[in-house]
Scaffold this active site. Sequence first.
Site, PDB file in Angstrom:
ATOM      1  N   CYS A 281       0.607  -1.194  -0.068  1.00 58.06           N
ATOM      2  CA  CYS A 281       0.115   0.005   0.017  1.00 58.06           C
ATOM      3  C   CYS A 281       0.923   1.539  -0.001  1.00 58.06           C
ATOM      4  O   CYS A 281       0.266   2.496   0.074  1.00 58.06           O
ATOM      5  CB  CYS A 281      -1.042  -0.150   1.155  1.00 58.06           C
ATOM      6  SG  CYS A 281      -1.947  -1.364   1.154  1.00 58.06           S
TER       7      CYS A 281
ATOM      8  N   HIS B 167      -8.994   3.006  -2.355  1.00 63.99           N
ATOM      9  CA  HIS B 167      -7.808   2.551  -2.098  1.00 63.99           C
ATOM     10  C   HIS B 167      -6.967   1.952  -3.119  1.00 63.99           C
ATOM     11  O   HIS B 167      -6.964   0.768  -2.902  1.00 63.99           O
ATOM     12  CB  HIS B 167      -7.508   2.088  -0.597  1.00 63.99           C
ATOM     13  CG  HIS B 167      -6.078   1.410  -0.229  1.00 63.99           C
ATOM     14  ND1 HIS B 167      -5.273   2.283  -0.690  1.00 63.99           N
ATOM     15  CD2 HIS B 167      -5.594   0.410   0.272  1.00 63.99           C
ATOM     16  CE1 HIS B 167      -4.085   1.576  -0.228  1.00 63.99           C
ATOM     17  NE2 HIS B 167      -4.415   0.599   0.225  1.00 63.99           N
TER      18      HIS B 167
ATOM     19  N   CYS C 199       0.296   2.625   6.407  1.00 61.41           N
ATOM     20  CA  CYS C 199       0.678   1.363   6.581  1.00 61.41           C
ATOM     21  C   CYS C 199       0.606   0.592   5.419  1.00 61.41           C
ATOM     22  O   CYS C 199      -0.214   0.824   4.514  1.00 61.41           O
ATOM     23  CB  CYS C 199       0.020   0.927   7.753  1.00 61.41           C
ATOM     24  SG  CYS C 199      -1.714   0.818   7.764  1.00 61.41           S
TER      25      CYS C 199
END
Length: 414
Positions: A87, A374, A404
């Site tokens: 990510c 996302h 994170c």
Amino acid sequence: INIVLVEGVRTPFLLSGTIYNDFMAHDLARAALLGLLNKTSLPKDAVDYIVYGTVIQEVKTSNVAREAALGAGISEKIPAHTVTMACISANQAITTAVGLIAAGQCDVVVAGGVETMSDMPIRHSRKMRKTMLTLNKAKTLSQRLTLLSKIRLGYLTPELPALTEFSTNETMGHSADRLTAAFGVSRREQDEFAFRSHSLAKKAQDAGLLSDVLSVNVPGKGIVSKDNGIRPSSMEQLEKLKPVFIKPHGTITPASSSFLTDGASAVLLMSEEKALAMGYKPKAYLRDFVFVSQDPKDQLLLGPSYATPEVLEKSGITLDDIDVFEFHEGQILANLKAMDSDWFAQTCMGRKSKVGVLPIEKLNLWGGSLSLGHPFGATGARLVTAAVNRLKKEGGQYALVAACAAGGQVVFDL
């Protein structure tokens, strides 16, 4: 060398499988790259390097940065490479660009990321792949028929890309559920935060604050210019949602989880000297960054708690000095409680006292990953661009960006 951000853009972030499924990853990455060049009026031959982040790679374009660059008309003489760090892949792309400029290798670098969750590569099963590779080497018809006769129905079961941790075989949702229990984050608190994220995103969208969003012409679909995951609801509706990961007693629901999204992003980075020489007014200076890693089993999403004090101490400023916070909304509430815990600081971080209270009134005021979406490889550049645009709008001096990632890793940019 002072390194500056001149501009940042992104495509709309769209729920996977809705409209961008006609685009491959390099198409979206190219759209973001061209949008950035057009917005800044930067000549294509002024770019020294391009680096993009992605997570689930399209097998035909393993170096999506290079394919996007060529498709955008960038000279074939300009290098481009792709990085992956779950990510925080776009964050890694940005910091890689910072390194190239700081080392004196480049003056102008485009960094960003892309993800097309609606078109994930699906493989044949391992047994089927082995049979097909052996079949390709067969020299006679008899050998081919013998191999074909060994194929069983089970061989045809496809393998989907894993959204679980390889080392723990857990999804982030399971880890998030355990974290909420460990830090006493209630279902009510999570619903309230999800409601806040969508409400703030809708308000920002309606006010035209999401100025980094490009209009993208999708063949056969028309112009797309807005994120489509922003869905303001009510607390009553959110309370009706059922747990997604740990059933029936978990607290993570679809509202408190960032949904799968397609999207791309890009930022233009330069040395200050080069930017001024070309007539650009820097939007922000990139002061510092840190990467940290934690136990992917019990502390998968707690990286921000560890990295916050580290990057602040490295930069010589305090939490109170930060005007804008942009955090990826993974399991943000557990991190907020961890940073405000002396026990966590002393027991887990080896610090004498807690990090402190992160002021909610400075956090993600234009929405976040729960509402905007996302797309794994693109989120990092969105966070940085949002932080910079908020600084300019709000008249602040310092912004802190955190995200994170799978594997228990995290990045902080200041």
